[in-house]
Design a protein around this motif. Sequence first.
Motif, PDB file in Angstrom:
ATOM      1  N   THR A 175     -31.777  11.976 -22.772  1.00 36.73           N
ATOM      2  CA  THR A 175     -32.261  11.520 -24.081  1.00 36.73           C
ATOM      3  C   THR A 175     -33.728  11.122 -24.064  1.00 36.73           C
ATOM      4  OG1 THR A 175     -31.444   9.294 -23.573  1.00 36.73           O
ATOM      5  CG2 THR A 175     -29.986  10.749 -24.824  1.00 36.73           C
ATOM      6  N   ASP A 176     -34.179  10.522 -22.968  1.00 40.15           N
ATOM      7  CA  ASP A 176     -35.547  10.003 -22.902  1.00 40.15           C
ATOM      8  C   ASP A 176     -36.468  10.848 -22.026  1.00 40.15           C
ATOM      9  OD1 ASP A 176     -35.349   7.323 -24.374  1.00 40.15           O
ATOM     10  OD2 ASP A 176     -33.702   7.181 -22.955  1.00 40.15           O
ATOM     11  N   GLY A 177     -35.910  11.800 -21.297  1.00 38.16           N
ATOM     12  CA  GLY A 177     -36.728  12.675 -20.479  1.00 38.16           C
ATOM     13  C   GLY A 177     -37.158  12.045 -19.164  1.00 38.16           C
ATOM     14  N   GLU A 178     -37.969  12.802 -18.444  1.00 41.08           N
ATOM     15  CA  GLU A 178     -38.524  12.380 -17.152  1.00 41.08           C
ATOM     16  C   GLU A 178     -40.036  12.314 -17.284  1.00 41.08           C
ATOM     17  OE1 GLU A 178     -38.996  14.429 -12.747  1.00 41.08           O
ATOM     18  OE2 GLU A 178     -37.107  14.695 -13.835  1.00 41.08           O
ATOM     19  N   ARG A 179     -40.629  11.199 -16.865  1.00 38.42           N
ATOM     20  CA  ARG A 179     -42.072  11.027 -16.950  1.00 38.42           C
ATOM     21  C   ARG A 179     -42.737  11.532 -15.672  1.00 38.42           C
ATOM     22  NH1 ARG A 179     -39.249   8.948 -20.688  1.00 38.42           N
ATOM     23  NH2 ARG A 179     -39.519   6.844 -21.509  1.00 38.42           N
ATOM     24  N   ALA A 180     -43.857  12.212 -15.808  1.00 41.07           N
ATOM     25  CA  ALA A 180     -44.682  12.607 -14.675  1.00 41.07           C
ATOM     26  C   ALA A 180     -46.051  11.980 -14.885  1.00 41.07           C
ATOM     27  CB  ALA A 180     -44.787  14.126 -14.581  1.00 41.07           C
ATOM     28  N   ILE A 181     -46.402  11.018 -14.041  1.00 40.17           N
ATOM     29  CA  ILE A 181     -47.623  10.227 -14.208  1.00 40.17           C
ATOM     30  C   ILE A 181     -48.583  10.589 -13.075  1.00 40.17           C
ATOM     31  CG2 ILE A 181     -48.556   7.910 -14.531  1.00 40.17           C
ATOM     32  CD1 ILE A 181     -45.757   6.970 -15.228  1.00 40.17           C
ATOM     33  N   VAL A 182     -49.784  11.007 -13.418  1.00 42.94           N
ATOM     34  CA  VAL A 182     -50.737  11.561 -12.458  1.00 42.94           C
ATOM     35  C   VAL A 182     -51.902  10.593 -12.247  1.00 42.94           C
ATOM     36  CG1 VAL A 182     -52.283  13.496 -11.958  1.00 42.94           C
ATOM     37  CG2 VAL A 182     -50.106  13.910 -13.141  1.00 42.94           C
ATOM     38  N   PHE A 188     -55.461   6.146 -13.054  1.00 40.12           N
ATOM     39  CA  PHE A 188     -54.604   6.939 -13.939  1.00 40.12           C
ATOM     40  C   PHE A 188     -55.409   8.051 -14.583  1.00 40.12           C
ATOM     41  CE2 PHE A 188     -53.112   7.469 -18.419  1.00 40.12           C
ATOM     42  CZ  PHE A 188     -51.960   8.188 -18.123  1.00 40.12           C
ATOM     43  N   SER A 189     -54.851   9.258 -14.561  1.00 42.49           N
ATOM     44  CA  SER A 189     -55.487  10.398 -15.202  1.00 42.49           C
ATOM     45  C   SER A 189     -54.760  10.768 -16.494  1.00 42.49           C
ATOM     46  CB  SER A 189     -55.505  11.614 -14.264  1.00 42.49           C
ATOM     47  OG  SER A 189     -55.984  12.765 -14.941  1.00 42.49           O
ATOM     48  N   HIS A 190     -53.473  11.118 -16.386  1.00 44.31           N
ATOM     49  CA  HIS A 190     -52.723  11.554 -17.565  1.00 44.31           C
ATOM     50  C   HIS A 190     -51.239  11.563 -17.226  1.00 44.31           C
ATOM     51  CE1 HIS A 190     -53.468  15.152 -15.123  1.00 44.31           C
ATOM     52  NE2 HIS A 190     -52.344  15.647 -15.643  1.00 44.31           N
ATOM     53  N   ALA A 191     -50.421  11.810 -18.221  1.00 43.88           N
ATOM     54  CA  ALA A 191     -48.978  11.847 -18.005  1.00 43.88           C
ATOM     55  C   ALA A 191     -48.336  12.772 -19.025  1.00 43.88           C
ATOM     56  CB  ALA A 191     -48.382  10.442 -18.125  1.00 43.88           C
ATOM     57  N   ILE A 192     -47.173  13.275 -18.645  1.00 44.29           N
ATOM     58  CA  ILE A 192     -46.357  14.054 -19.570  1.00 44.29           C
ATOM     59  C   ILE A 192     -44.922  13.544 -19.471  1.00 44.29           C
ATOM     60  CG2 ILE A 192     -47.822  16.101 -19.420  1.00 44.29           C
ATOM     61  CD1 ILE A 192     -44.447  16.381 -17.836  1.00 44.29           C
ATOM     62  N   VAL A 193     -44.136  13.907 -20.448  1.00 42.40           N
ATOM     63  CA  VAL A 193     -42.692  13.683 -20.391  1.00 42.40           C
ATOM     64  C   VAL A 193     -42.039  15.040 -20.588  1.00 42.40           C
ATOM     65  CG1 VAL A 193     -42.505  13.124 -22.853  1.00 42.40           C
ATOM     66  CG2 VAL A 193     -40.729  12.345 -21.267  1.00 42.40           C
ATOM     67  N   VAL A 204     -26.586  23.138 -12.616  1.00 45.70           N
ATOM     68  CA  VAL A 204     -27.629  23.664 -11.750  1.00 45.70           C
ATOM     69  C   VAL A 204     -28.927  23.755 -12.540  1.00 45.70           C
ATOM     70  CG1 VAL A 204     -26.009  24.941 -10.316  1.00 45.70           C
ATOM     71  CG2 VAL A 204     -27.025  26.065 -12.297  1.00 45.70           C
ATOM     72  N   ARG A 205     -30.004  24.102 -11.835  1.00 48.94           N
ATOM     73  CA  ARG A 205     -31.326  24.088 -12.449  1.00 48.94           C
ATOM     74  C   ARG A 205     -31.449  25.136 -13.545  1.00 48.94           C
ATOM     75  NH1 ARG A 205     -36.723  25.591  -9.096  1.00 48.94           N
ATOM     76  NH2 ARG A 205     -36.017  27.678  -9.610  1.00 48.94           N
ATOM     77  N   ASP A 206     -32.031  24.726 -14.664  1.00 47.07           N
ATOM     78  CA  ASP A 206     -32.365  25.685 -15.709  1.00 47.07           C
ATOM     79  C   ASP A 206     -33.507  26.583 -15.225  1.00 47.07           C
ATOM     80  OD1 ASP A 206     -30.500  24.970 -17.627  1.00 47.07           O
ATOM     81  OD2 ASP A 206     -31.737  23.336 -18.389  1.00 47.07           O
ATOM     82  N   ALA A 207     -33.719  27.688 -15.935  1.00 47.24           N
ATOM     83  CA  ALA A 207     -34.752  28.634 -15.529  1.00 47.24           C
ATOM     84  C   ALA A 207     -36.142  28.009 -15.575  1.00 47.24           C
ATOM     85  CB  ALA A 207     -34.699  29.875 -16.423  1.00 47.24           C
ATOM     86  N   GLU A 208     -36.376  27.107 -16.507  1.00 45.50           N
ATOM     87  CA  GLU A 208     -37.681  26.469 -16.663  1.00 45.50           C
ATOM     88  C   GLU A 208     -37.751  25.234 -15.753  1.00 45.50           C
ATOM     89  OE1 GLU A 208     -41.129  25.304 -17.068  1.00 45.50           O
ATOM     90  OE2 GLU A 208     -40.634  27.103 -18.220  1.00 45.50           O
ATOM     91  N   PRO A 209     -38.676  25.222 -14.760  1.00 47.91           N
ATOM     92  CA  PRO A 209     -38.744  24.080 -13.849  1.00 47.91           C
ATOM     93  C   PRO A 209     -39.246  22.794 -14.501  1.00 47.91           C
ATOM     94  CG  PRO A 209     -40.538  25.608 -13.409  1.00 47.91           C
ATOM     95  CD  PRO A 209     -39.631  26.290 -14.394  1.00 47.91           C
ATOM     96  N   HIS A 210     -40.009  22.925 -15.597  1.00 45.81           N
ATOM     97  CA  HIS A 210     -40.515  21.746 -16.305  1.00 45.81           C
ATOM     98  C   HIS A 210     -40.218  21.918 -17.796  1.00 45.81           C
ATOM     99  CE1 HIS A 210     -42.493  20.612 -12.612  1.00 45.81           C
ATOM    100  NE2 HIS A 210     -43.138  21.756 -12.582  1.00 45.81           N
ATOM    101  N   PRO A 211     -38.992  21.641 -18.216  1.00 48.12           N
ATOM    102  CA  PRO A 211     -38.613  21.947 -19.595  1.00 48.12           C
ATOM    103  C   PRO A 211     -39.369  21.095 -20.630  1.00 48.12           C
ATOM    104  CG  PRO A 211     -36.681  21.552 -18.196  1.00 48.12           C
ATOM    105  CD  PRO A 211     -37.878  21.102 -17.434  1.00 48.12           C
ATOM    106  N   ASN A 212     -39.926  21.773 -21.616  1.00 50.26           N
ATOM    107  CA  ASN A 212     -40.509  21.122 -22.792  1.00 50.26           C
ATOM    108  C   ASN A 212     -41.473  19.987 -22.440  1.00 50.26           C
ATOM    109  OD1 ASN A 212     -40.905  20.649 -25.538  1.00 50.26           O
ATOM    110  ND2 ASN A 212     -39.243  19.144 -25.641  1.00 50.26           N
ATOM    111  N   PRO A 213     -42.487  20.237 -21.629  1.00 46.68           N
ATOM    112  CA  PRO A 213     -43.443  19.160 -21.311  1.00 46.68           C
ATOM    113  C   PRO A 213     -44.330  18.847 -22.510  1.00 46.68           C
ATOM    114  CG  PRO A 213     -44.197  21.241 -20.404  1.00 46.68           C
ATOM    115  CD  PRO A 213     -42.838  21.506 -20.980  1.00 46.68           C
TER     116      PRO A 213
END
Length: 286
Positions: A175-182, A188-193, A204-213
């Motif tokens: 529901t809230d996704g996974e944060r990637a903080i760089v 701090f530079s930037h972040a995506i969810v 198992v893993r979906d085809a997209e390694p980073h879904p809907n960033p």
Amino acid sequence: MSRRIVLVTATELPGPDVELPVLRAAADRAGLVAEIAAWDDPTVAWDRYDAALIRSTWNYFDKVEQFQDWADAVSGVTRLVNSAATIRWNSVKTYLGDLLAAGVPTVPTTYLPPGEPIPLPRYDDFVVKPTVGGGARGARRFRSADAQEAPEHVAALHAQGFTAMVQPYQKRVDTDGERAIVYFGGEFSHAIVKGPVLSATTGVRDAEPHPNPRPYEPSDAEHAVARAALAAAPEAPLYGRLDLVLDDAGAPIVMEAELIEPHLFLGFAPGADDALMSALKHLPGW
């Protein structure tokens, strides 16, 4: 005379590294001479470079000891970024236990080395994956209804020589996704969810390694957890991507600390490529 750097990739990649040309162009703008070379190419003379910046060494998962030895050797002839000590620590996911021991909120993890009994899972919804890997490679999600298949997956990982790890599935990822903080140079530079990587239907893993960033602004609590994880590394990393999720209570916890070869989502942060090169040029002793 311009300093010469090398952006380190691999001879075989599961997909193209779209950030390599971006960083090479940023190096040019920073007055650096940048080349691209594969870590597993034995013809490369690493002592030709003032620094080696690891980027897409995405085939080391099957030869982690060779990769660790390469890092040790290269760090003896040039500046390796991030360091060989950080690579040894971060290339095996037992580092999550070190984070937990250091007081960093982390996804609870049980390790199952080869040759030891395979206990029944303790969770109704959980993930089994190898301690060496990336992009959810070898990861499977199980629920109580199909939990009897989990020991088979553990045994399959053991047969490949991997230690298996079991983690409770963090349901708020759905529901809230996974944060990637760089962070670059500790700043701090930037972040995506992004969305969940493991399929809710197949496990198992979906085809997209980073879904809907999409761009994301981390909370103070998320920054605190991410910085604590960076501080727990053997040496201060020049760059790091901290992947956080929310636990059932809504508090941020570390899913992964990506300090070797993470995708940096540079396309979501104009100027981040230049910021990384600036951080590299301002390393002590350079």
